[in-house]
Design an enzyme around this catalytic site. Structure first.
Site, PDB file in Angstrom:
ATOM      1  N   ASP A  97       0.808  -1.212   0.000  1.00 12.54           N
ATOM      2  CA  ASP A  97       0.000   0.000   0.000  1.00 12.54           C
ATOM      3  C   ASP A  97       0.848   1.272   0.000  1.00 12.54           C
ATOM      4  O   ASP A  97       0.355   2.347   0.349  1.00 12.54           O
ATOM      5  CB  ASP A  97      -0.956   0.002   1.198  1.00 12.54           C
ATOM      6  CG  ASP A  97      -2.144   0.933   1.007  1.00 12.54           C
ATOM      7  OD1 ASP A  97      -2.565   1.115  -0.140  1.00 12.54           O
ATOM      8  OD2 ASP A  97      -2.629   1.483   2.006  1.00 12.54           O
ATOM      9  N   ASP A 141      -3.405  -4.532  -5.554  1.00 15.84           N
ATOM     10  CA  ASP A 141      -2.712  -3.253  -5.740  1.00 15.84           C
ATOM     11  C   ASP A 141      -1.206  -3.361  -5.975  1.00 15.84           C
ATOM     12  O   ASP A 141      -0.563  -2.356  -6.293  1.00 15.84           O
ATOM     13  CB  ASP A 141      -2.938  -2.304  -4.554  1.00 15.84           C
ATOM     14  CG  ASP A 141      -4.386  -1.913  -4.372  1.00 15.84           C
ATOM     15  OD1 ASP A 141      -5.174  -2.095  -5.313  1.00 15.84           O
ATOM     16  OD2 ASP A 141      -4.737  -1.437  -3.289  1.00 15.84           O
ATOM     17  N   ASP A 191     -11.732   0.772   4.964  1.00 17.49           N
ATOM     18  CA  ASP A 191     -10.568   1.015   4.127  1.00 17.49           C
ATOM     19  C   ASP A 191      -9.481   1.762   4.893  1.00 17.49           C
ATOM     20  O   ASP A 191      -8.329   1.793   4.462  1.00 17.49           O
ATOM     21  CB  ASP A 191     -10.958   1.861   2.916  1.00 17.49           C
ATOM     22  CG  ASP A 191     -11.846   1.106   1.942  1.00 17.49           C
ATOM     23  OD1 ASP A 191     -11.630  -0.103   1.775  1.00 17.49           O
ATOM     24  OD2 ASP A 191     -12.749   1.726   1.347  1.00 17.49           O
TER      25      ASP A 191
END
Length: 399
Positions: free
Chosen positions: A193, A231, A372
């Site tokens: 992330d 991601d 999130d």
């Protein structure tokens, strides 16, 4: 297994029997894909520190062959094995190339035989129990609605090795008991992330590949599906200084899963992030040729048709790789932000597809109701966001 002569099938089965007896070897992101701790209300970002547990108990060649040949119907019948705290190695598995080929060619009706597994002890179910005990009736009802659908089980650094083994073995055993196919997500790549809401992951690539080998060793011989590192490839555009060499690392992880006979879908972002040709190049470098295909829209909100159009372009540019789409929160489409987007709703319920496109399934990969991150009123990434779950249910797609 399909499209093999009896002689080839026998060779494959014998090879897998040897592989299952041997074990498995170590091969050389954003917050909207938040991890979930199945046993507490916090998410740890530190690397796992527990010793690696051993592979499953050895079987005779006859038992291994029987387990493999029946996998398409009900999976392996071997019981989960508790980890050995004194063990520090992950054994080696070598499987025939023919097994990897079936990962790409197996029909979806075989890949997901028995349907998608609904975990009665999943994140939403646990939230419903807690909220009910607190008298929060409306929030409990929303969590209970979500809990009735098959949702992926996320694996990452918030689990020690011992917890990881227990989580995988328990989920697989429960799914096999009802004849369904469980979906897992690996989410432990280094610099996960780019240091945002879901920061963390393994300490380095070597630690990650050891961890991935442990995951593969527990899944080997079972009918399961894995989505690899949400991601991880898309964020190369956002933080290249933190993601140098990431494609090679993922390629090694995917090869380990393929050698264990585990169908994997590499995350490929969404229709409004990385251009199809660029993403296709990254997927190729990350070993999509050894995987089942790729996944789109993980933890995001874009409509199925937008994602399908994007995915078909990526598929064509990767030689026909198959794909799945996350519909967990896209019932109202893109709402202008990815983090606990106000106004979002649950998408269509998960289903396996049997049409003529490369679409394998519509899945709930993101856990609807899991935050999130600390944005738009949400708690820390991975914690249950009770009021948001109520909104998702109220705004859910119909039909």
């Amino acid at each position: 297994m399909t499209h093999m002569t009896p002689t080839t099938r026998a060779a494959v089965v014998l090879g897998v029997a040897v592989a299952l007896t041997a074990g498995l070897a170590v091969a050389p992101a954003r917050a909207h894909a938040a991890p979930v701790d199945p046993s507490s209300t916090s998410v740890a970002a530190s690397p796992t520190t527990a010793s690696s547990p051993p592979a499953r108990s050895s079987k005779s060649a006859e038992r291994a062959i029987a387990a493999f040949t029946s996998r398409g119907d009900r999976g392996s019948t071997g019981a989960p094995v508790s980890p050995d705290p004194a063990s520090t190695s992950v054994p080696t598995v070598t499987t025939p190339a023919a097994v990897s080929q079936t990962i790409r060619t197996t029909p979806t009706t075989t890949l997901f035989r028995g349907g998608l597994y609904v975990d009665p002890a999943g994140e939403a179910a646990r939230a419903a129990t807690t909220l009910t005990s607190e008298g929060r009736t409306a929030e409990a009802a929303a969590a209970r609605t979500i809990s009735k659908q098959p949702v992926a089980t996320w694996l990452g650094s918030w689990l020690t090795d011992a917890q990881l083994v227990k989580k995988i073995d328990g989920t697989v055993a429960a799914a096999e008991k009802v004849g369904a196919t469980p979906l897992f997500v690996t989410y432990n790549i280094p610099n996960r992330d780019c240091g945002s809401h879901s920061a963390g992951g393994s300490a380095d690539n070597a630690a990650y590949l050891r961890w991935n080998s442990l995951v593969a060793s527990r899944l080997a011989g079972h009918r399961v599906v894995v989505v690899v590192e949400p991601d991880a490839l898309t964020l190369i555009s956002n933080c290249p200084e933190q993601t140098s060499g990431r494609e090679a690392t993922i390629a090694s992880a995917v090869a380990t899963l393929a050698d264990a006979g585990v169908p994997a879908y590499l995350d490929a972002g969404n229709s409004n992030w990385v251009p199809p040709q660029t993403m296709a190049a990254r997927l190729k470098a990350a070993g999509v040729d050894r995987a089942r295909g790729f996944a789109t829209n993980v933890s995001n909100y874009y409509p199925v048709e937008s994602e399908r159009a994007y995915a078909e372009k990526v598929s064509q540019a990767t030689g026909g790789a198959r794909y799945v789409i996350d519909t967990s929160r896209n019932g109202r489409g893109w709402k202008g932000t990815w983090c606990n987007a106000p106004g979002a709703g649950l998408g269509v319920v998960p289903s396996v597809q049997t049409g003529t496109t490369k679409l394998d399934a519509l899945l709930w990969i993101k856990t609807p109701g899991a935050s999130d991150g600390e944005c738009n009123g949400g708690p820390a990434a991975g914690k249950w966001h009770a009021s948001y779950a109520v909104q998702l249910v109220a705004n859910r797609a119909t039909g």
